[in-house]
Design an enzyme around this catalytic site. Structure first.
Site, PDB file in Angstrom:
ATOM      1  NE  ARG A   1      -4.362  13.011 -10.405  1.00  0.00           N
ATOM      2  CZ  ARG A   1      -4.425  11.357 -10.848  1.00  0.00           C
ATOM      3  NH1 ARG A   1      -5.393  11.101 -10.317  1.00  0.00           N
ATOM      4  NH2 ARG A   1      -3.586  10.884 -11.747  1.00  0.00           N
TER       5      ARG A   1
ATOM      6  CG  ASN B   1       1.641  10.491  -2.522  1.00  0.00           C
ATOM      7  OD1 ASN B   1       1.312   9.787  -1.893  1.00  0.00           O
ATOM      8  ND2 ASN B   1       1.978  11.163  -3.544  1.00  0.00           N
TER       9      ASN B   1
ATOM     10  CE1 TYR C   1      -0.428   0.540  -5.482  1.00  0.00           C
ATOM     11  CE2 TYR C   1      -1.047  -0.517  -3.430  1.00  0.00           C
ATOM     12  CZ  TYR C   1      -0.569   0.388  -4.011  1.00  0.00           C
ATOM     13  OH  TYR C   1      -1.767   1.329  -3.410  1.00  0.00           O
TER      14      TYR C   1
ATOM     15  CB  ILE D   1      -6.694   7.090   1.553  1.00  0.00           C
ATOM     16  CG1 ILE D   1      -5.485   6.489   2.294  1.00  0.00           C
ATOM     17  CG2 ILE D   1      -6.545   8.686   2.295  1.00  0.00           C
ATOM     18  CD1 ILE D   1      -6.015   6.590   3.828  1.00  0.00           C
TER      19      ILE D   1
HETATM   20  P1  NAP Z   1      -4.184   9.092  -6.896  1.00  0.00           P
HETATM   21  O1  NAP Z   1      -4.997  10.062  -6.279  1.00  0.00           O
HETATM   22  O2  NAP Z   1      -4.451   8.407  -8.004  1.00  0.00           O
HETATM   23  O3  NAP Z   1      -3.197  10.326  -7.051  1.00  0.00           O
HETATM   24  C1  NAP Z   1      -1.593   9.970  -7.714  1.00  0.00           C
HETATM   25  C2  NAP Z   1      -0.583  11.271  -8.446  1.00  0.00           C
HETATM   26  O4  NAP Z   1       0.666  10.723  -8.178  1.00  0.00           O
HETATM   27  C3  NAP Z   1      -1.018  11.821  -9.178  1.00  0.00           C
HETATM   28  O5  NAP Z   1      -0.431  13.011  -8.467  1.00  0.00           O
HETATM   29  C4  NAP Z   1      -0.249  11.932  -9.982  1.00  0.00           C
HETATM   30  O6  NAP Z   1      -0.260  12.292 -11.398  1.00  0.00           O
HETATM   31  C5  NAP Z   1       1.101  10.495  -9.486  1.00  0.00           C
HETATM   32  N1  NAP Z   1       2.485   9.781 -10.144  1.00  0.00           N
HETATM   33  C6  NAP Z   1       1.729   8.884 -11.412  1.00  0.00           C
HETATM   34  N2  NAP Z   1       2.475   7.770 -11.580  1.00  0.00           N
HETATM   35  C7  NAP Z   1       3.463   8.982 -11.572  1.00  0.00           C
HETATM   36  C8  NAP Z   1       4.504   9.152 -12.290  1.00  0.00           C
HETATM   37  N3  NAP Z   1       5.199   7.716 -12.761  1.00  0.00           N
HETATM   38  N4  NAP Z   1       5.702  10.104 -11.944  1.00  0.00           N
HETATM   39  C9  NAP Z   1       5.350  11.022 -11.176  1.00  0.00           C
HETATM   40  N5  NAP Z   1       4.393  11.418 -11.168  1.00  0.00           N
HETATM   41  C10 NAP Z   1       3.048  10.139 -11.208  1.00  0.00           C
HETATM   42  O7  NAP Z   1      -3.235   8.826  -6.006  1.00  0.00           O
HETATM   43  P2  NAP Z   1      -3.016   8.721  -4.162  1.00  0.00           P
HETATM   44  O8  NAP Z   1      -4.744   8.208  -3.340  1.00  0.00           O
HETATM   45  O9  NAP Z   1      -3.329  10.263  -3.899  1.00  0.00           O
HETATM   46  O10 NAP Z   1      -1.887   7.536  -3.672  1.00  0.00           O
HETATM   47  C11 NAP Z   1      -1.144   8.363  -4.011  1.00  0.00           C
HETATM   48  C12 NAP Z   1      -0.091   7.232  -3.080  1.00  0.00           C
HETATM   49  O11 NAP Z   1      -0.011   6.422  -2.122  1.00  0.00           O
HETATM   50  C13 NAP Z   1       0.499   5.676  -4.251  1.00  0.00           C
HETATM   51  O12 NAP Z   1       1.941   5.462  -3.852  1.00  0.00           O
HETATM   52  C14 NAP Z   1      -0.567   5.156  -3.245  1.00  0.00           C
HETATM   53  O13 NAP Z   1       0.095   3.796  -4.486  1.00  0.00           O
HETATM   54  C15 NAP Z   1      -0.861   5.154  -2.349  1.00  0.00           C
HETATM   55  N6  NAP Z   1      -1.594   4.729  -1.469  1.00  0.00           N
HETATM   56  C16 NAP Z   1      -3.164   5.102  -1.968  1.00  0.00           C
HETATM   57  C17 NAP Z   1      -3.901   4.691  -1.184  1.00  0.00           C
HETATM   58  C18 NAP Z   1      -5.344   5.211  -1.585  1.00  0.00           C
HETATM   59  O14 NAP Z   1      -6.209   4.199  -0.883  1.00  0.00           O
HETATM   60  N7  NAP Z   1      -5.513   6.486  -1.807  1.00  0.00           N
HETATM   61  C19 NAP Z   1      -4.030   3.648   0.178  1.00  0.00           C
HETATM   62  C20 NAP Z   1      -2.512   2.874   0.139  1.00  0.00           C
HETATM   63  C21 NAP Z   1      -1.830   3.724  -0.685  1.00  0.00           C
HETATM   64  P3  NAP Z   1      -0.678  13.008 -12.929  1.00  0.00           P
HETATM   65  O15 NAP Z   1      -2.158  13.460 -11.581  1.00  0.00           O
HETATM   66  O16 NAP Z   1       0.225  14.486 -13.506  1.00  0.00           O
HETATM   67  O17 NAP Z   1      -1.306  11.670 -13.060  1.00  0.00           O
END
Ligand code: NAP
Length: 242
Positions: A11, A88, A153, A186
């Site tokens: 995702r 990621n 975090y 994001i």
């Molecule tokens: P997201 O939409 O919640 O997606 C999270 C992804 O990580 C999913 O594919 C999930 O798999 C996977 N995941 C969670 N726990 C896991 C584990 N223990 N082992 C393997 N996979 C795992 O999050 P996102 O917004 O795309 O975030 C991606 C990265 O960017 C993260 O590291 C987050 O901290 C960072 N980030 C995001 C933002 C933002 O605003 N969105 C900002 C700064 C940094 P499932 O689908 O199977 O649950």
């Protein structure tokens, strides 16, 4: 065949990164925690972009499973190696520290920091042997500034930034680069439930970013011409914090 591993690729940012890397000719190893339907949709999009992929369902904090999956792949692909690793996968479990449980504190840190080790360490020998590798770690504005309600975090993301800088110096001579991205807000499932209307007012660009805007930075860092960029943190936050 060129191979890239993207953790948390079912995702959000991971999916956008997987698709962007597929457009660059990479076969994608799509890691995720348990949402197989979403991971299958990523695989469909990867194939639509012209390459192929595999679903790798494991918790990146589970050292045994991560290592076993990577070793099995390497044994089955004797003449190939995974040249790109995008760490990621991540979660947030926000709360003020006075009320935070130990489980919420450690789980967030374990996925980011143990996950980074579990997945990256087994890939390093081949990257160094082949004298080409790209490692990209997903940090956050929280890891630079620190955000209230996110001690867990912020600790995880600050830690991954420091690890990025350290590893970059270890492997630079072998043409392996290690960089971190620090997104702001994001639009993914992770920011669901946040008050977008009021948060937007704090962002100079006046909007949340799109996953594709982060994926484009990955595409740059992976490209051969980015070989002299290492040990860096690139902020992608609409001017939120510099
Ligand atoms: P997201 O939409 O919640 O997606 C999270 C992804 O990580 C999913 O594919 C999930 O798999 C996977 N995941 C969670 N726990 C896991 C584990 N223990 N082992 C393997 N996979 C795992 O999050 P996102 O917004 O795309 O975030 C991606 C990265 O960017 C993260 O590291 C987050 O901290 C960072 N980030 C995001 C933002 C933002 O605003 N969105 C900002 C700064 C940094 P499932 O689908 O199977 O649950």
């Amino acid at each position: 065949m060129k191979y890239a591993l993207v953790t948390g690729a079912s995702r959000g940012l991971g999916r956008a990164i997987a698709v962007r890397l597929a457009q660059m000719g990479y076969n994608i190893l799509i890691n995720y925690a348990g949402n197989t339907a979403a991971a299958e949709e990523t695989l469909r999009l990867v194939r639509e972009a012209g390459t192929d992929g595999e679903l790798w369902c494991f918790d990146v904090a589970d050292r045994e499973k991560a290592t076993a999956t990577i070793q099995a792949w390497q044994e089955a692909h004797e003449d190939e190696y995974i040249e790109v690793c995008v760490n990621n996968a991540g979660i947030r479990r926000d709360g003020v520290m006075a009320l935070m449980t130990f489980e919420d504190y450690t789980r967030v840190i374990d996925i980011t920091l143990q996950g980074f080790f579990n997945v990256t360490q087994p890939l390093l020998p081949a990257m160094q042997f082949h004298k080409f590798g790209r490692i990209i770690n997903m940090a956050s504005v929280s890891g630079i500034k620190g955000l209230p309600g996110q001690t867990n975090y912020s600790a995880a993301k600050g830690g991954i930034i420091a690890a990025t800088k350290a590893l970059a110096q270890e492997v630079a001579k072998k043409n392996v680069t290690v960089n971190a991205l620090a997104p702001g807000f994001i639009k993914t499932d992770m920011v669901e439930g946040l008050d977008e209307a009021s948060l937007k007012k704090t962002i100079p660009a006046g909007r949340f970013g799109q996953p594709e805007e982060v994926a484009e930075a990955v595409a740059f860092l992976v490209s051969p011409m980015a070989g002299y960029v290492t040990g860096n943190v690139i902020s992608i936050n609409g001017g939120l914090y510099t």
